[in-house]
Design a protein around this motif. Structure first.
Motif, short mmCIF file in Angstrom:
data_model
loop_
_atom_site.label_atom_id
_atom_site.label_comp_id
_atom_site.label_asym_id
_atom_site.label_seq_id
_atom_site.Cartn_x
_atom_site.Cartn_y
_atom_site.Cartn_z
N ILE A 187 1.06 -1.07 0.37
CA ILE A 187 0.20 0.31 -0.24
C ILE A 187 0.70 0.77 -0.05
O ILE A 187 1.57 1.36 1.04
CB ILE A 187 -0.78 -0.04 1.33
N VAL A 188 0.73 2.08 -1.33
CA VAL A 188 1.77 2.91 -1.23
C VAL A 188 1.12 4.49 -1.09
O VAL A 188 0.44 4.08 -1.63
CB VAL A 188 2.84 2.40 -2.08
N GLY A 189 2.09 5.18 -0.89
CA GLY A 189 1.06 6.84 -0.84
C GLY A 189 1.29 7.28 0.65
O GLY A 189 2.01 6.59 1.69
N THR A 190 1.01 8.31 1.12
CA THR A 190 0.89 9.16 2.55
C THR A 190 -0.27 9.40 2.66
O THR A 190 -1.52 9.69 1.08
CB THR A 190 1.83 10.52 2.05
N GLU A 191 -1.16 9.49 3.43
CA GLU A 191 -2.85 10.08 3.84
C GLU A 191 -3.36 11.41 3.09
O GLU A 191 -1.94 12.16 3.23
CB GLU A 191 -2.91 9.88 5.05
N PRO A 192 -3.96 11.61 2.72
CA PRO A 192 -4.98 10.52 2.15
C PRO A 192 -5.41 9.74 0.85
O PRO A 192 -6.16 9.17 0.97
CB PRO A 192 -6.10 11.90 2.34
N VAL A 193 -4.33 9.80 0.33
CA VAL A 193 -4.19 9.10 -0.75
C VAL A 193 -2.90 7.91 -1.00
O VAL A 193 -1.74 8.76 -0.85
CB VAL A 193 -4.04 10.21 -2.12
N MET A 194 -3.27 6.56 -1.01
CA MET A 194 -2.95 5.84 -1.55
C MET A 194 -3.22 5.23 -1.75
O MET A 194 -4.32 4.48 -2.34
CB MET A 194 -2.59 4.95 0.31
N ARG A 195 -2.58 3.66 -2.74
CA ARG A 195 -2.82 3.06 -3.13
C ARG A 195 -2.34 1.24 -3.86
O ARG A 195 -1.35 1.43 -3.41
CB ARG A 195 -2.48 3.52 -5.19
N ALA A 196 -3.44 0.72 -3.50
CA ALA A 196 -2.81 -0.76 -3.46
C ALA A 196 -2.41 -1.02 -4.79
O ALA A 196 -2.75 -1.10 -5.90
CB ALA A 196 -3.90 -1.76 -3.93
N THR A 197 -0.78 -1.52 -4.72
CA THR A 197 0.34 -1.47 -5.83
C THR A 197 0.80 -2.06 -5.21
O THR A 197 1.16 -3.20 -4.56
CB THR A 197 1.49 -0.50 -5.56
N LEU A 198 0.54 -2.96 -6.90
CA LEU A 198 0.76 -4.90 -6.97
C LEU A 198 2.21 -4.60 -8.43
O LEU A 198 2.44 -4.15 -9.26
CB LEU A 198 0.39 -5.84 -8.13
N ILE A 199 3.54 -5.06 -8.08
CA ILE A 199 4.48 -5.53 -9.15
C ILE A 199 5.19 -5.91 -9.16
O ILE A 199 4.76 -7.59 -8.81
CB ILE A 199 5.52 -4.23 -8.05
N THR A 200 4.87 -6.73 -10.33
CA THR A 200 5.82 -8.77 -10.90
C THR A 200 6.63 -8.27 -11.54
O THR A 200 6.66 -7.07 -12.68
CB THR A 200 4.16 -8.98 -11.30
N ARG A 201 8.24 -9.11 -11.36
CA ARG A 201 8.48 -8.51 -12.29
C ARG A 201 8.48 -9.89 -12.62
O ARG A 201 8.54 -10.94 -13.33
CB ARG A 201 10.16 -9.85 -10.91
N VAL A 202 8.94 -9.17 -14.44
CA VAL A 202 8.14 -9.97 -15.78
C VAL A 202 9.98 -10.28 -16.05
O VAL A 202 9.94 -11.11 -17.81
CB VAL A 202 7.89 -8.88 -16.27
#
Length: 231
Positions: A187-202
């Motif tokens: 979960i990336v960011g600072t309040e009040p804006v955070m995004r669930a982040t999925l990183i795939t090593r391709v």
């Protein structure tokens, strides 16, 4: 309290409406007893749509909590952990997410900075009959720095990495611990804006990032923050 009814309501009224529709995940949530990982003082809140405190001193340790059930479930669905995969979690808490990950994967290494919580998590996992999850006491950010220096105390690489808390940015060193094809959830960011982040090593030097949903979570301790100064 009727725990089974409360668990059913949690799944049907909170988790399904949050687009968690993987039947294997929903079945797992019905089997792993969340109430057994909640502090006794808050047991009645085990299935409520909220973060549950894990320590009594929230001013000193504001980030020591269980994430809301729908957030945990959505992360688990996004990661799609397979039975042969090795998982690293940073931020063990009470051990509930480690328990879910252990049911899905082959091996889980989970790190908790609070020694009392780490001991509680070990007890919770043992009582739940889960033996493929190893709880380590320590500072996840510091262990990551050691891995970068070449000592690799985390014994990577990993198929899956989960940050059970938020960070302002994902450290590149964490990405280096992923196998090709591996996934990292944060979960990336600072309040009040955070995004669930999925990183795939391709590929060896290539990553794909998706940010499919918004949420807010307490920050993991000691992870670096970018400078706020602009020159």
């Amino acid at each position: 309290m009727n725990y089974e009814q409360a668990r059913f309501n949690m799944i049907e009224q909170q988790i399904r409406p949050w687009e968690v529709l993987d039947n294997q995940i929903l079945s797992l949530l019905a089997v792993v007893k969340r109430e057994d990982f909640v502090p006794l003082a808050h047991k009645a809140l085990a299935f409520v749509d909220m973060e549950i405190p894990l320590t009594s001193d929230l001013q000193k340790n504001p980030g020591q909590c269980m994430l809301a059930p729908k957030v945990e479930a959505r992360i688990l669905q996004d990661l799609a952990v397979q039975k042969h995969e090795k998982v690293l979690e940073i931020g063990t808490g009470s051990g509930y997410m480690a328990a879910l990950l252990a049911h899905r994967g082959q091996q889980v290494i989970t790190i908790e900075i609070d020694s009392a919580l780490a001991e509680t998590a070990r007890d919770n996992l043992q009582k739940a009959g889960i033996y493929n999850a190893e709880v380590r006491t320590g500072d996840g950010a510091a262990k990551l720095a050691q891995s970068v220096s070449g000592s690799d105390p985390l014994r990577g690489p990993f198929d899956v990495i989960v940050l059970s808390g938020s960070v302002v940015e994902v450290p590149p060193a964490l990405l280096s611990l992923l196998k090709v094809g591996g996934r990292l959830s944060a979960i990336v960011g600072t309040e009040p804006v955070m995004r669930a982040t999925l990183i795939t090593r391709v590929a060896e030097d290539a990553w794909r990032t998706t940010q499919a949903w918004d949420t807010v979570a307490p920050q993991l301790l000691n992870f670096p923050e970018p400078s706020k100064f602009i020159f």
